[in-house]
Write a protein that holds these residues in place. Structure first.
Motif, mmCIF file in Angstrom:
data_model
loop_
_atom_site.group_PDB
_atom_site.id
_atom_site.type_symbol
_atom_site.label_atom_id
_atom_site.label_comp_id
_atom_site.label_asym_id
_atom_site.label_seq_id
_atom_site.Cartn_x
_atom_site.Cartn_y
_atom_site.Cartn_z
ATOM 1 N N GLY A 149 0.814 -1.201 0.000
ATOM 2 C CA GLY A 149 0.000 0.000 0.000
ATOM 3 C C GLY A 149 0.844 1.245 0.000
ATOM 4 N N GLY A 150 0.279 2.315 0.525
ATOM 5 C CA GLY A 150 1.000 3.567 0.573
ATOM 6 C C GLY A 150 0.372 4.600 -0.310
ATOM 7 N N ALA A 151 0.874 5.798 -0.225
ATOM 8 C CA ALA A 151 0.333 6.892 -1.010
ATOM 9 C C ALA A 151 0.660 6.728 -2.471
ATOM 10 N N ALA A 152 -0.126 7.401 -3.297
ATOM 11 C CA ALA A 152 0.125 7.341 -4.736
ATOM 12 C C ALA A 152 1.501 7.895 -5.049
ATOM 13 N N ASP A 153 2.118 7.355 -6.066
ATOM 14 C CA ASP A 153 3.469 7.765 -6.434
ATOM 15 C C ASP A 153 3.414 9.053 -7.236
ATOM 16 N N PRO A 154 3.933 10.181 -6.730
ATOM 17 C CA PRO A 154 3.859 11.439 -7.473
ATOM 18 C C PRO A 154 4.691 11.445 -8.723
ATOM 19 N N SER A 155 5.607 10.469 -8.861
ATOM 20 C CA SER A 155 6.436 10.449 -10.063
ATOM 21 C C SER A 155 5.828 9.622 -11.168
ATOM 22 N N ALA A 156 4.688 8.964 -10.889
ATOM 23 C CA ALA A 156 4.072 8.133 -11.919
ATOM 24 C C ALA A 156 3.572 9.015 -13.050
ATOM 25 N N GLN A 230 17.474 6.215 -6.657
ATOM 26 C CA GLN A 230 18.563 5.257 -6.840
ATOM 27 C C GLN A 230 19.227 4.925 -5.511
ATOM 28 N N ASP A 231 18.457 4.290 -4.628
ATOM 29 C CA ASP A 231 18.943 3.887 -3.315
ATOM 30 C C ASP A 231 19.098 2.377 -3.257
ATOM 31 N N GLY A 232 20.132 1.924 -2.581
ATOM 32 C CA GLY A 232 20.330 0.500 -2.354
ATOM 33 C C GLY A 232 19.814 0.093 -0.994
ATOM 34 N N ASP A 233 19.925 -1.187 -0.678
ATOM 35 C CA ASP A 233 19.409 -1.737 0.573
ATOM 36 C C ASP A 233 17.955 -1.332 0.776
ATOM 37 N N ARG A 234 17.158 -1.531 -0.244
ATOM 38 C CA ARG A 234 15.722 -1.275 -0.223
ATOM 39 C C ARG A 234 15.005 -2.499 -0.780
ATOM 40 N N ALA A 283 12.496 9.364 -15.404
ATOM 41 C CA ALA A 283 13.858 9.691 -14.975
ATOM 42 C C ALA A 283 14.149 9.129 -13.587
ATOM 43 N N ALA A 284 15.265 8.410 -13.480
ATOM 44 C CA ALA A 284 15.637 7.809 -12.200
ATOM 45 C C ALA A 284 15.901 8.880 -11.146
ATOM 46 N N GLY A 285 16.495 9.982 -11.574
ATOM 47 C CA GLY A 285 16.790 11.051 -10.625
ATOM 48 C C GLY A 285 15.556 11.747 -10.105
ATOM 49 N N ALA A 286 14.426 11.579 -10.810
ATOM 50 C CA ALA A 286 13.171 12.212 -10.395
ATOM 51 C C ALA A 286 12.290 11.263 -9.591
ATOM 52 N N GLY A 287 12.798 10.065 -9.325
ATOM 53 C CA GLY A 287 12.016 9.097 -8.561
ATOM 54 C C GLY A 287 11.298 8.088 -9.434
ATOM 55 N N GLY A 288 11.749 7.911 -10.672
ATOM 56 C CA GLY A 288 11.091 6.983 -11.578
ATOM 57 C C GLY A 288 11.792 5.658 -11.741
#
Length: 390
Positions: A149-156, A230-234, A283-288
């Motif tokens: 669940g969770g909030a909608a993804d603003p980067s979608a 682009q985070d690891g350990d997730r 874009a990965a840098g934008a949270g995509g």
């Protein structure tokens, strides 16, 4: 002889208040309570049996697994060869195990075993954890598509490859949660999946049941949820999404490249793609990153492709994956499709003399190499070596 006035009362002596009529009423009440417990237990067992029967009926409907074409020159089955590290033996799985097809009886028995261990058993229908272990503290959800669940993804993005679309717009069909969220906003839960209820529908085992899978959900992970950056350990909970048929799966080939180039001298690579609509890029840098599931358009993958070049310290061992490459681009040009075409990639030059590895590979909307129908298909990836001289 007179009895001592200090004589202890008999242990079996009944309390003075539990005599006569009171004794009869207590016995009747005890029987009523015991009868109620038995009745509840019987009802519970009947419900459990009914749920298990429905689940087991789904096992009886499992069909013979489909056979697939195997490679023509590969030794079949699983075998060992020499050539491992330090001269050891290595296990080889021909065609990624695609030839190890179990019988329908074996599949049905796996299903029945799973039902008896997981449906209507102890721990709220959880029985034994058939996930095969792992560092998780809970059993995986029976539904592999379950989301945290969770909030909608603003980067979608709701547009065709437009990462700047209105973040308040509703999610597209490619959204990882299939319901408006990216499936990454929740946190890992300490609660196991609720027991199957008697809703009239049979309870079916999850994909891979009986194979000892480690997990199929982030519900069992102790890592924080991935948030699109682009985070690891997730832990990424985005669903894999849609996969096309073998004939429609993307393929890619570097069709033209130089054998050698001079240091810091521009050159070109020509890359051909097939079955890839190059119109999805978040874009990965934008949270995509890792937030959009695979999406098909008339059976063809929507996405883009990447091209990168890196200098190899040597050609005797796998390189360190952490340094950034000398060159990397993602190509999204709103072209491509089922018919193969060719794209020219301009490389501005490579920094030092030595051996460079240049590669191209297809990506879906979340930058992953697209899935394939069969396990023994070649992924949409190509690589080559280029000598860089002074």
């Amino acid at each position: 002889m007179r009895r001592s006035k200090y004589r202890r009362a008999s242990q079996s002596r009944m309390p003075s208040w539990l005599t006569g009529r009171r004794r009869i009423l207590a016995a009747v009440a005890t029987l009523a309570v015991f009868g109620g417990i038995v009745a509840v237990t019987q009802v519970g067992n009947a419900s459990t049996t009914k749920t298990q029967k429905k689940a087991l009926s789904a096992c009886d409907n499992i069909a013979t697994p489909p056979k697939t074409k195997l490679s023509t020159k590969t030794k079949p089955g699983t075998y060992t060869t020499n050539g491992g590290p330090n001269g050891g033996k290595i296990t080889q799985h021909a065609d990624d195990g695609a030839g190890d097809v179990p019988s329908v009886d074996t599949l049905r028995q796996r299903c029945r075993d799973w039902v008896m261990n997981n449906v209507g058993g102890k721990n709220n229908g959880g029985g034994k954890n058939n996930s095969g272990g792992g560092a998780a503290s809970t059993a995986p959800a029976a539904d592999p598509s379950a989301s945290t669940g969770g909030a909608a993804d603003p980067s979608a993005s709701t547009g065709a490859g437009d990462p700047s679309a209105d973040p308040s717009a509703s999610a597209s069909a490619g959204d990882g949660n299939n319901g408006g969220g990216n499936g990454n906003g929740g946190t890992a839960t300490d609660q196991p999946t609720a027991a199957p209820t008697d809703s009239g529908a049979a309870t079916s085992p999850p994909p891979g049941a009986g194979l000892g899978i480690l997990t199929n959900s982030c519900d069992t992970s102790t890592l924080p949820p991935h948030a699109g950056f682009q985070d690891g350990d997730r832990c990424v909970s985005t669903e894999f999404g849609e996969v096309g048929t073998a004939a429609n799966n993307p393929s890619l080939l570097i069709t033209e490249a130089p054998r050698s180039v001079k240091v810091n001298t521009p050159f070109t690579l020509k890359v051909s793609t097939r079955n890839l609509i190059r119109d999805r890029f978040l874009a990965a840098g934008a949270g995509g990153y890792y937030v959009e599931s695979s999406v098909l358009n008339n059976g063809i993958e929507r996405g883009h492709f990447h091209t990168a070049c890196r200098m190899l310290p040597n050609t005797n061992e796998a390189p360190d994956p952490s340094p950034v490459p000398a060159f990397f681009v993602a190509t999204e040009d709103s072209k491509g499709g089922a018919t193969p075409d060719v794209v020219t990639i301009q490389v501005p030059g490579l920094p030092t003399a030595g051996t460079a590895q240049c590669a191209s590979w297809a990506g879906d909307g979340s930058h992953r190499i697209p899935m394939m129908q069969r396990a023994n298909q070649m992924p949409s990836f190509d690589s080559m070596r280029i000598t860089v001289r002074n």
